[in-house]
Design an enzyme around this catalytic site. Structure first.
Site, PDB file in Angstrom:
ATOM      1  N   HIS A 133      35.300  37.612  46.166  1.00 59.86           N
ATOM      2  CA  HIS A 133      36.135  38.347  47.135  1.00 59.86           C
ATOM      3  C   HIS A 133      35.648  39.781  47.244  1.00 59.86           C
ATOM      4  O   HIS A 133      34.716  40.184  46.561  1.00 59.86           O
ATOM      5  CB  HIS A 133      37.622  38.244  46.771  1.00 59.86           C
ATOM      6  CG  HIS A 133      38.028  38.942  45.504  1.00 59.86           C
ATOM      7  ND1 HIS A 133      37.600  38.540  44.255  1.00 59.86           N
ATOM      8  CD2 HIS A 133      38.835  40.009  45.290  1.00 59.86           C
ATOM      9  CE1 HIS A 133      38.143  39.330  43.340  1.00 59.86           C
ATOM     10  NE2 HIS A 133      38.881  40.234  43.926  1.00 59.86           N
ATOM     11  N   HIS A 136      36.838  42.876  46.658  1.00 57.95           N
ATOM     12  CA  HIS A 136      37.226  44.068  45.885  1.00 57.95           C
ATOM     13  C   HIS A 136      36.018  44.723  45.218  1.00 57.95           C
ATOM     14  O   HIS A 136      35.091  44.057  44.777  1.00 57.95           O
ATOM     15  CB  HIS A 136      38.303  43.705  44.859  1.00 57.95           C
ATOM     16  CG  HIS A 136      39.646  43.453  45.488  1.00 57.95           C
ATOM     17  ND1 HIS A 136      40.643  42.735  44.880  1.00 57.95           N
ATOM     18  CD2 HIS A 136      40.144  43.841  46.695  1.00 57.95           C
ATOM     19  CE1 HIS A 136      41.710  42.685  45.680  1.00 57.95           C
ATOM     20  NE2 HIS A 136      41.422  43.343  46.781  1.00 57.95           N
ATOM     21  N   ASP A 145      35.518  46.171  42.386  1.00 59.33           N
ATOM     22  CA  ASP A 145      35.142  45.861  40.995  1.00 59.33           C
ATOM     23  C   ASP A 145      34.414  44.518  40.904  1.00 59.33           C
ATOM     24  O   ASP A 145      33.960  44.126  39.834  1.00 59.33           O
ATOM     25  CB  ASP A 145      36.363  45.899  40.054  1.00 59.33           C
ATOM     26  CG  ASP A 145      37.430  44.874  40.385  1.00 59.33           C
ATOM     27  OD1 ASP A 145      37.782  44.738  41.585  1.00 59.33           O
ATOM     28  OD2 ASP A 145      37.923  44.199  39.462  1.00 59.33           O
ATOM     29  N   HIS A 159      45.107  36.023  46.351  1.00 59.93           N
ATOM     30  CA  HIS A 159      44.802  37.382  45.874  1.00 59.93           C
ATOM     31  C   HIS A 159      44.245  38.192  47.053  1.00 59.93           C
ATOM     32  O   HIS A 159      44.709  39.296  47.335  1.00 59.93           O
ATOM     33  CB  HIS A 159      43.811  37.298  44.726  1.00 59.93           C
ATOM     34  CG  HIS A 159      43.363  38.614  44.179  1.00 59.93           C
ATOM     35  ND1 HIS A 159      44.183  39.473  43.503  1.00 59.93           N
ATOM     36  CD2 HIS A 159      42.142  39.221  44.213  1.00 59.93           C
ATOM     37  CE1 HIS A 159      43.502  40.554  43.135  1.00 59.93           C
ATOM     38  NE2 HIS A 159      42.264  40.420  43.552  1.00 59.93           N
ATOM     39  N   ASP A 182      39.539  36.570  40.785  1.00 61.01           N
ATOM     40  CA  ASP A 182      40.886  37.048  40.453  1.00 61.01           C
ATOM     41  C   ASP A 182      41.974  36.082  40.934  1.00 61.01           C
ATOM     42  O   ASP A 182      43.080  36.511  41.267  1.00 61.01           O
ATOM     43  CB  ASP A 182      41.129  38.432  41.087  1.00 61.01           C
ATOM     44  CG  ASP A 182      40.346  39.541  40.416  1.00 61.01           C
ATOM     45  OD1 ASP A 182      39.710  39.290  39.376  1.00 61.01           O
ATOM     46  OD2 ASP A 182      40.367  40.665  40.958  1.00 61.01           O
ATOM     47  N   HIS A 233      38.650  39.010  34.551  1.00 57.66           N
ATOM     48  CA  HIS A 233      39.275  40.090  33.778  1.00 57.66           C
ATOM     49  C   HIS A 233      39.783  39.597  32.429  1.00 57.66           C
ATOM     50  O   HIS A 233      40.219  38.448  32.309  1.00 57.66           O
ATOM     51  CB  HIS A 233      40.462  40.703  34.543  1.00 57.66           C
ATOM     52  CG  HIS A 233      40.078  41.469  35.762  1.00 57.66           C
ATOM     53  ND1 HIS A 233      39.756  42.809  35.729  1.00 57.66           N
ATOM     54  CD2 HIS A 233      39.958  41.081  37.053  1.00 57.66           C
ATOM     55  CE1 HIS A 233      39.466  43.213  36.961  1.00 57.66           C
ATOM     56  NE2 HIS A 233      39.571  42.179  37.790  1.00 57.66           N
TER      57      HIS A 233
HETATM   58 FE    FE Z   1      39.266  42.275  39.970  1.00 51.57          FE
HETATM   59 ZN    ZN Z   2      40.399  41.533  42.935  1.00 52.88          ZN
END
Ligand code: FE
Ligand code: ZN
Length: 275
Positions: free
Chosen positions: A66, A68, A70, A124, A148, A186
């Site tokens: 995705h 994002h 990070d 998410h 995520d 994560h």
């Molecule tokens: Fe993340």
């Molecule tokens: Zn994310």
């Protein structure tokens, strides 16, 4: 048969964990000839370059779940350095993606032994995808790289999707084989487990999982990958249909949730404010 009470199974020999930022895991997956690798969600290029150098690998492909930062922040630097293809969700605009993917697509890399099936798992983010492979090298266990969406004992926040979408997405992941290893992005496991214990205080498997996770974290070890079978037994977000989880949602809402989606939504909202 995998033992359902081993919540931190040994990871595939082909997978290298690359920690980044405060709690991200970036994943390198080696080809069967151990010369090339694919990277999943390189939020930062520098630790990936260091890991490639240390293992004597070249980068064959970048896989993104995705948009994002990070997860995708290192794409342009790695793409420039390695001139490799970049796969990502068609439904999101991510700089550098040249191989947009849809649900049901298969990614087949030139690097031997690396191919992945694509699952759309919105929730998410709107276009979030996951990558699944039946086996990695000589290891017959399947592997799931799910960004995520599904976490060990938890799930991602609903930034762009609805509870109904996320429940369907998690259901698809929960239906994968029990011994699939879950490479999420994560290290959130301890806080997820503390919340899970508040939802299901009588779940013995959950108490055992918390014990194992505390022991690993005390030694500085990762609690990821997890395993689908263990998630089904302990992850409250995969258990919205269970009487104990319904009872917790009922207590939280002050009335019984009308549907499994309502139950899931109540648990997810509770987690957002849980300390
Ligand atoms: Fe993340
Ligand atoms: Zn994310």
């Amino acid at each position: 048969m995998p033992t359902p009470l081993d919540f931190c199974p040994e990871q595939h020999a082909a997978v290298i964990t690359v920690p980044a930022f405060s709690d991200n895991y970036l994943w390198l997956i080696r080809s069967t000839d151990a010369r090339q690798a694919a990277v999943v969600d390189p939020g930062d290029a520098a630790p990936i370059e260091a890991a490639l150098r240390a293992a004597g690998l070249t980068l064959a492909a970048i896989l993104l779940t995705h948009h994002h930062r990070d997860h995708a922040g290192g794409v342009m630097a790695l793409k420039a350095a390695w001139n490799c293809p970049v796969y990502g969700p068609r439904g999101e605009s991510i700089e550098g993606v040249d191989h947009p993917l849809d649900d049901g697509d298969r990614v087949v890399l030139d690097a031997p032994g690396l191919q992945f099936d694509v699952l759309a798992v919105p929730g998410h983010t709107r276009g979030h995808i996951a990558y699944f492979t039946n086996r990695l090298g000589a290891d017959p266990r399947p592997a799931l790289f799910c960004g995520d969406t599904l976490f060990a004992a938890g799930c991602g926040r609903l930034f762009e999707g609805t509870p109904a979408q996320m429940l369907v997405s998690l259901g698809r992941l929960a239906a994968l084989p029990d011994d699939s290893l879950v490479y999420c992005a994560h290290e959130y496991t301890l806080s997820n487990l503390k919340f899970a214990c508040a939802v299901e205080p009588e779940n013995g498997a959950l108490a055992e999982r918390l014990r194992q996770a505390l022991a690993r974290r005390a030694q500085g070890l990762a609690t990821v990958p997890a395993q689908i079978g263990g998630e089904r037994a302990t992850n409250p977000f995969l258990r919205a249909g269970e009487p104990a989880v319904r009872a917790a949602a009922t207590a939280r809402l002050g009335h019984a949730p009308a549907t499994e989606v309502d139950c899931f939504a109540a648990i997810r909202e509770w987690k957002n404010v849980f300390q």
